[in-house]
Motif scaffolding. Structure first.
Motif, PDB file in Angstrom:
ATOM      1  N   GLN A  31      -0.144   3.215   5.416  1.00  0.00           N
ATOM      2  CA  GLN A  31       0.933   2.591   5.006  1.00  0.00           C
ATOM      3  C   GLN A  31       1.847   3.532   4.863  1.00  0.00           C
ATOM      4  O   GLN A  31       2.778   3.527   4.815  1.00  0.00           O
ATOM      5  CB  GLN A  31       0.351   1.304   4.079  1.00  0.00           C
ATOM      6  CG  GLN A  31      -0.702   0.391   4.419  1.00  0.00           C
ATOM      7  CD  GLN A  31      -0.905   0.241   5.596  1.00  0.00           C
ATOM      8  OE1 GLN A  31       0.532  -0.703   5.580  1.00  0.00           O
ATOM      9  NE2 GLN A  31      -1.751  -0.481   5.852  1.00  0.00           N
ATOM     10  N   GLN A  32       1.166   4.307   3.501  1.00  0.00           N
ATOM     11  CA  GLN A  32       2.704   5.697   3.556  1.00  0.00           C
ATOM     12  C   GLN A  32       3.127   6.134   5.196  1.00  0.00           C
ATOM     13  O   GLN A  32       4.194   6.268   5.337  1.00  0.00           O
ATOM     14  CB  GLN A  32       2.001   6.801   2.773  1.00  0.00           C
ATOM     15  CG  GLN A  32       1.434   6.170   1.522  1.00  0.00           C
ATOM     16  CD  GLN A  32       0.874   7.094   0.638  1.00  0.00           C
ATOM     17  OE1 GLN A  32       0.589   8.268   1.212  1.00  0.00           O
ATOM     18  NE2 GLN A  32       0.846   6.933  -0.860  1.00  0.00           N
ATOM     19  N   GLY A  67       0.904  -1.366  -0.593  1.00  0.00           N
ATOM     20  CA  GLY A  67       0.511  -0.488  -0.203  1.00  0.00           C
ATOM     21  C   GLY A  67       0.822   1.342   0.042  1.00  0.00           C
ATOM     22  O   GLY A  67       0.363   2.710   0.442  1.00  0.00           O
ATOM     23  N   ILE A  68       2.240   0.689   0.024  1.00  0.00           N
ATOM     24  CA  ILE A  68       3.333   2.668  -0.155  1.00  0.00           C
ATOM     25  C   ILE A  68       2.497   3.793  -0.888  1.00  0.00           C
ATOM     26  O   ILE A  68       3.079   4.689  -1.116  1.00  0.00           O
ATOM     27  CB  ILE A  68       4.635   1.608  -0.063  1.00  0.00           C
ATOM     28  CG1 ILE A  68       4.946   2.967   0.746  1.00  0.00           C
ATOM     29  CG2 ILE A  68       4.666   1.985  -1.511  1.00  0.00           C
ATOM     30  CD1 ILE A  68       6.537   2.529   0.587  1.00  0.00           C
ATOM     31  N   THR A  69       2.213   3.246  -2.380  1.00  0.00           N
ATOM     32  CA  THR A  69       1.689   4.133  -3.108  1.00  0.00           C
ATOM     33  C   THR A  69       0.448   4.204  -3.446  1.00  0.00           C
ATOM     34  O   THR A  69      -0.022   5.533  -3.891  1.00  0.00           O
ATOM     35  CB  THR A  69       1.998   3.525  -4.718  1.00  0.00           C
ATOM     36  OG1 THR A  69       1.004   2.724  -4.979  1.00  0.00           O
ATOM     37  CG2 THR A  69       3.442   3.846  -5.015  1.00  0.00           C
ATOM     38  N   SER A  70      -0.865   3.899  -2.208  1.00  0.00           N
ATOM     39  CA  SER A  70      -2.374   4.546  -2.418  1.00  0.00           C
ATOM     40  C   SER A  70      -3.098   4.634  -1.267  1.00  0.00           C
ATOM     41  O   SER A  70      -3.643   4.732  -1.256  1.00  0.00           O
ATOM     42  CB  SER A  70      -2.328   3.020  -3.501  1.00  0.00           C
ATOM     43  OG  SER A  70      -2.261   1.722  -2.886  1.00  0.00           O
ATOM     44  N   SER A  71      -2.234   3.793   0.030  1.00  0.00           N
ATOM     45  CA  SER A  71      -2.665   3.916   1.285  1.00  0.00           C
ATOM     46  C   SER A  71      -2.139   4.712   2.624  1.00  0.00           C
ATOM     47  O   SER A  71      -1.232   4.672   2.197  1.00  0.00           O
ATOM     48  CB  SER A  71      -2.401   2.662   1.828  1.00  0.00           C
ATOM     49  OG  SER A  71      -3.212   2.716   3.416  1.00  0.00           O
TER      50      SER A  71
END
Length: 274
Positions: A80-81, A73-77
């Motif tokens: 998570q970011q 999820g590093i690119t969308s959440s």
């Protein structure tokens, strides 16, 4: 390969795996055990670094579901970011200190009085922290942490570079004093260990690569596997332990071990130097 050397490697692996993530300082235990087993040469120091990898692998496996979720999820959440950002922020202070002053720390602080003092002072801090622990912490889980929380814990982690302090002890107890719950502080300590120990171990192995040879592979393999198994069991046990227990027993253990450090130094049983 000498069979006794493999036995010694297994013993060192157990010590590393059991102490790396408990608030008791793996460094102090490895020095004492290595000295008693006669594993004090340059190659043994590289071995100590290598078996940390087994302990790190254990954390990766125990927390793999959470790590996979974060990476996925590093690119969308945003959640998570923020989690990944907090780990990166928490790692920065140790990275900076490690590259700038750690050599001086090893040169001037790696002696028995400092190690013993760190064990005992750390124990007193644990006792104090547990006495003042609040029923409801400000931060209940790692997902509730802010970047400022991560930075503060990262700064506290630097204290773990003082021999005898314990990286995990500094981050867990420091996190609790900063408002994290016992569970959140323990989880973040484990997550923070991944980049911290991988970078420190990789850098040290690169510097000492001249001391490595294929003939040592069996010894390193045994130490790695045993360290992994011991750390895996220890991490899973500790996660259950913190749900209903305090760290007070570890404080009394640290005091006892500090006395052992002074006794072995005074009698010359152990050479407490890097």
């Amino acid at each position: 390969m000498d069979f006794m050397l493999l036995i010694k490697a297994a013993i060192m692996g157990v010590v590393e795996g059991l102490t790396e993530f408990l608030p008791v300082s793996s460094t102090g235990h490895l020095i004492l055990t290595g000295s008693l087993l006669g594993m004090t040469d340059a190659k043994s120091k590289v071995f100590d670094i290598a078996i940390q990898s087994g302990a790190i692998l254990a954390v990766l496996i125990v927390y793999w579901a959470r790590i996979r979720e974060a990476l996925g999820g590093i690119t969308s959440s945003p959640k998570q970011q923020r989690f990944v950002l907090n780990i990166a922020i928490g790692f920065i202070p140790a990275g900076v200190v490690g590259l700038t002053v750690y050599k001086a720390i090893k040169a001037h602080l790696f002696n028995a009085p400092v190690v013993a003092g760190a064990f005992i002072v750390g124990a007193l801090i644990i006792l104090w922290a547990e006495k003042r622990a609040q029923p409801v912490a400000r931060v209940q889980t790692v997902d509730d942490m802010t970047p400022l929380d991560a930075l503060k814990v990262g700064l506290v982690q630097c204290l773990g570079m003082i021999p005898g302090t314990s990286r995990s002890g500094a981050t867990i107890i420091g996190g609790m004093l900063l408002g994290l719950s016992r569970k959140a502080a323990t989880d973040f300590s484990f997550f923070l260990a991944i980049p911290t120990l991988i970078s420190a171990g990789g850098y040290s192995l690169w510097k000492e690569r001249h001391a490595l040879s294929m003939a040592d592979f069996p010894m390193f393999a045994v130490g790695f596997v045993v360290s992994f198994l011991a750390a895996w069991a220890c991490v899973r046990w500790l996660l259950r332990y913190v749900s209903s227990h305090t760290f007070v027993p570890f404080a009394w253990y640290r005091i006892a071990f500090g006395i052992i450090v002074l006794a072995t130094w005074w009698t010359g049983t152990v050479i407490w130097a890097d």
